[in-house]
Scaffold this active site. Structure first.
Site, PDB file in Angstrom:
ATOM      1  N   GLY A 147      -1.226   8.102  -5.554  1.00 55.62           N
ATOM      2  CA  GLY A 147      -0.766   6.723  -5.415  1.00 55.62           C
ATOM      3  C   GLY A 147       0.142   6.487  -4.222  1.00 55.62           C
ATOM      4  O   GLY A 147       0.670   5.385  -4.057  1.00 55.62           O
ATOM      5  N   LYS A 182       0.861  -1.188   0.000  1.00 56.21           N
ATOM      6  CA  LYS A 182       0.000   0.000   0.000  1.00 56.21           C
ATOM      7  C   LYS A 182       0.897   1.237   0.000  1.00 56.21           C
ATOM      8  O   LYS A 182       1.846   1.301   0.792  1.00 56.21           O
ATOM      9  CB  LYS A 182      -0.857  -0.048   1.270  1.00 56.21           C
ATOM     10  N   ASP A 203     -16.349  -1.389  -0.145  1.00 59.53           N
ATOM     11  CA  ASP A 203     -15.007  -1.759  -0.622  1.00 59.53           C
ATOM     12  C   ASP A 203     -14.056  -1.992   0.550  1.00 59.53           C
ATOM     13  O   ASP A 203     -12.938  -2.466   0.342  1.00 59.53           O
ATOM     14  CB  ASP A 203     -14.441  -0.682  -1.559  1.00 59.53           C
ATOM     15  N   ARG A 235     -13.327  -8.317  -1.436  1.00 51.27           N
ATOM     16  CA  ARG A 235     -14.195  -7.394  -0.704  1.00 51.27           C
ATOM     17  C   ARG A 235     -15.621  -7.551  -1.209  1.00 51.27           C
ATOM     18  O   ARG A 235     -15.836  -8.077  -2.316  1.00 51.27           O
ATOM     19  CB  ARG A 235     -13.741  -5.947  -0.978  1.00 51.27           C
TER      20      ARG A 235
HETATM   21  P1  AMP Z   1      -9.765   4.035   1.051  1.00 53.23           P
HETATM   22  O1  AMP Z   1     -10.519   5.215   1.544  1.00 53.23           O
HETATM   23  O2  AMP Z   1      -8.328   4.009   1.502  1.00 53.23           O
HETATM   24  O3  AMP Z   1     -10.463   2.750   1.303  1.00 53.23           O
HETATM   25  O4  AMP Z   1      -9.657   4.214  -0.521  1.00 53.23           O
HETATM   26  C1  AMP Z   1     -10.763   4.350  -1.381  1.00 53.23           C
HETATM   27  C2  AMP Z   1     -10.283   4.343  -2.810  1.00 53.23           C
HETATM   28  O5  AMP Z   1      -9.432   5.457  -3.081  1.00 53.23           O
HETATM   29  C3  AMP Z   1      -9.503   3.117  -3.216  1.00 53.23           C
HETATM   30  O6  AMP Z   1      -9.823   2.849  -4.545  1.00 53.23           O
HETATM   31  C4  AMP Z   1      -8.073   3.572  -3.081  1.00 53.23           C
HETATM   32  O7  AMP Z   1      -7.175   2.831  -3.880  1.00 53.23           O
HETATM   33  C5  AMP Z   1      -8.165   5.006  -3.558  1.00 53.23           C
HETATM   34  N1  AMP Z   1      -7.109   5.877  -3.003  1.00 53.23           N
HETATM   35  C6  AMP Z   1      -6.999   6.294  -1.733  1.00 53.23           C
HETATM   36  N2  AMP Z   1      -5.918   7.084  -1.594  1.00 53.23           N
HETATM   37  C7  AMP Z   1      -5.318   7.168  -2.803  1.00 53.23           C
HETATM   38  C8  AMP Z   1      -4.153   7.844  -3.317  1.00 53.23           C
HETATM   39  N3  AMP Z   1      -3.391   8.624  -2.547  1.00 53.23           N
HETATM   40  N4  AMP Z   1      -3.870   7.679  -4.609  1.00 53.23           N
HETATM   41  C9  AMP Z   1      -4.625   6.921  -5.406  1.00 53.23           C
HETATM   42  N5  AMP Z   1      -5.726   6.273  -4.997  1.00 53.23           N
HETATM   43  C10 AMP Z   1      -6.080   6.394  -3.716  1.00 53.23           C
HETATM   44 MG    MG Z   2     -10.252   0.899   1.013  1.00 55.80          MG
END
Ligand code: AMP
Ligand code: MG
Length: 486
Positions: A128, A115, A254, A185
């Site tokens: 990313g 991650k 998710d 998920r």
């Molecule tokens: P999360 O809130 O961490 O569960 O993420 C929700 C979605 O946003 C998922 O598809 C993650 O991969 C994407 N995501 C979260 N942070 C980033 C980031 N800094 N860059 C790219 N995608 C992100």
């Molecule tokens: Mg997530």
């Protein structure tokens, strides 16, 4: 079992192979100067890695995805999700890659996933990346959850990238190596269904059955069997969260696993003063994911899983709906039974029958609610009261009258103090301790982080000298807000 150097551990690419439509081959971003911040040695050994080899330059390249054993097929996984109730058909790993699966010491397949490993085709507007603080936070909380006996993804390592991440301010970047029994998920099934490809949905369900619930394959209706197994796993998981006072913070579909492991530690926190409406996440303005809502949200998410499984459950939609609804009906009674059994144990009343214990179990919630006392301290000091010294728990209440009345009926049932101490933790990752550890770590001193991980990794045995880890936050701390690690 023999340990291996990083280059001789083999990663299977089972998900990538069996579900290629949901797996985009992808490489982690280059990390020229990786620096290890923390390595989970017992977990490394469990996975067949030689911890010393993982600490070597070759190991750090593996932990950042930069140099992988021959034949490894890293992928970004596709998934969809309801986020705060709104459906997005294409989320996916925006900043993560699945390296593949390894067989652990017990022969179970475990995902190794990174991650903060750079942008992927799912990154949308994101960079990313991940910052050191949130990745160490996931490390602390997931390892604490594991030590508390709560199913969870694990943290294998956090490696600093030496590169900046820009949020409100410039922060140091990091990659977390995460281990999970899988990364399937509810949102994975929503993605497969949204493609309209029922064969893909079936292959995904078969993959989940083989990996997590092989007994479902023998059920009259295997896909209904899968659904019921997920219901059972989640009813158990969320009851455990509630019993320990854990608030996930972002229970989007998710972020809910098929395996029943806790996943995606973002703005999560442990409740301190008891209040069912507690929310810590700064983005949860409506309180959708408040403490007391978690079982309701879990059921809502499972209903979303049911919807997408319908074509597999029965060819006739009406019958499929009837079958799925009937199965979903099991969630509430299962959740309640798990919670009640857990609370009976927290109160040391296992030897009593339900008729005796249930008024006391119901009453404790009222006592907690009226007193707004520290949830963790309450149960631990209740163990002291079971041994005859009521003062520590009594003194938590500004007006102990209600507690006194309840305690009289509880003590009359002769609670077992020793068994209470085995289920009521002394040490949880308290919010102020987590913040203290993270700010020191970001400033270059990993000592407080290492100490906190060590303390919360053995949560039930009280140890002299660790009083400050058991104490509630000082009055000057708070109100506490948590932020998504994005
Ligand atoms: P999360 O809130 O961490 O569960 O993420 C929700 C979605 O946003 C998922 O598809 C993650 O991969 C994407 N995501 C979260 N942070 C980033 C980031 N800094 N860059 C790219 N995608 C992100
Ligand atoms: Mg997530």
């Amino acid at each position: 079992m023999s340990t291996a150097t990083p280059s001789t551990v083999t990663f299977d690419g089972r998900f990538a192979r069996e579900l290629a439509e949901m797996a985009i081959p992808w490489q982690a971003a280059e990390v020229p100067e990786p620096r290890l911040l923390v390595l989970n040695e017992p977990l490394a050994a469990e996975l067949g890695f030689d911890p010393a080899a993982l600490r070597s330059p070759e190991g750090l390249h593996l932990l950042t995805g930069n140099r992988l054993p021959e034949g490894t097929t890293p992928v970004a996984q596709a998934y969809a999700g309801h986020q705060f109730g709104w459906f997005t058909p294409r989320l996916g790993d925006g900043r993560a890659v699945l390296l593949g699966e390894v067989a652990d010491a017990a022969g179970r397949l475990r995902d190794i996933h990174l991650k903060g490993s750079g942008r992927t085709p799912f990154a949308r507007g994101g960079d990313g990346l991940a910052a050191v603080g949130p990745m160490l936070r996931e490390y602390i909380v997931s390892e604490a959850m594991h030590a508390l006996g709560i199913p969870t993804t694990r943290s294998l390592a956090v490696v600093a990238t030496g590169q900046p991440v820009y949020r409100e301010t410039e922060l140091p970047g990091a990659v977390l190596a995460r281990v999970a029994s899988s990364h399937l998920r509810v949102g994975s099934f929503q993605y497969a269904r949204a493609t309209g490809d029922v064969d893909l949905l079936r292959r995904l369900a078969d993959h989940a059955i083989t990996r997590h619930y092989p007994a479902a394959a023998d059920a009259d209706n295997p896909y209904l069997g899968l659904f019921e197994a997920v219901i059972t796993a989640q009813a158990s998981l969320v009851a455990k969260w509630m019993l320990v006072g854990f608030i996930h913070g972002v229970m989007n579909t998710d972020n809910m696993t098929i395996s029943g492991e806790t996943i995606d530690y973002g703005p999560c926190a442990f409740m301190e003063g008891f209040d069912p409406a507690t929310v810590y996440s700064s983005i949860d303005e409506g309180g959708r994911y408040a403490y007391a809502n978690q079982p309701v949200v879990a059921e809502w998410n499972l209903a979303r899983l049911a919807e997408v499984l319908l074509p597999l459950i029965h060819e006739d939609q009406e019958q499929a709906v009837a079958l799925a609804m009937e199965s979903l009906g099991a969630f509430r009674p299962q959740y309640s039974a798990n919670w009640s059994a857990g609370m009976v144990a927290k109160l040391g009343l296992q030897a009593r029958d339900d008729a005796e214990s249930s008024p006391v179990v119901d009453g404790v919630v009222t006592v907690l609610q009226q007193g707004r006392v520290d949830y963790t301290t309450f149960f631990r000091t209740l163990g002291v009261a079971a041994r005859g010294t009521a003062e520590p728990v009594r003194s938590l209440f500004s007006d102990p009258a209600g507690f006194d009345a309840w305690a009289e009926s509880w003590l009359a049932l002769d609670p077992d103090a020793a068994s209470m101490d085995r289920v009521n933790p002394v040490y949880i990752p308290r919010n102020h301790l987590v913040e203290e550890a993270l700010s020191s770590a970001v400033g270059g001193d990993l000592g407080p982080f290492e100490r906190l991980v060590e303390v919360v990794s053995a949560p039930y045995g009280e140890r002299p000298g660790l009083e400050r880890y058991a104490a509630a936050a000082p009055g000057s701390f708070g109100p506490y807000r948590t932020f998504c690690g994005t």
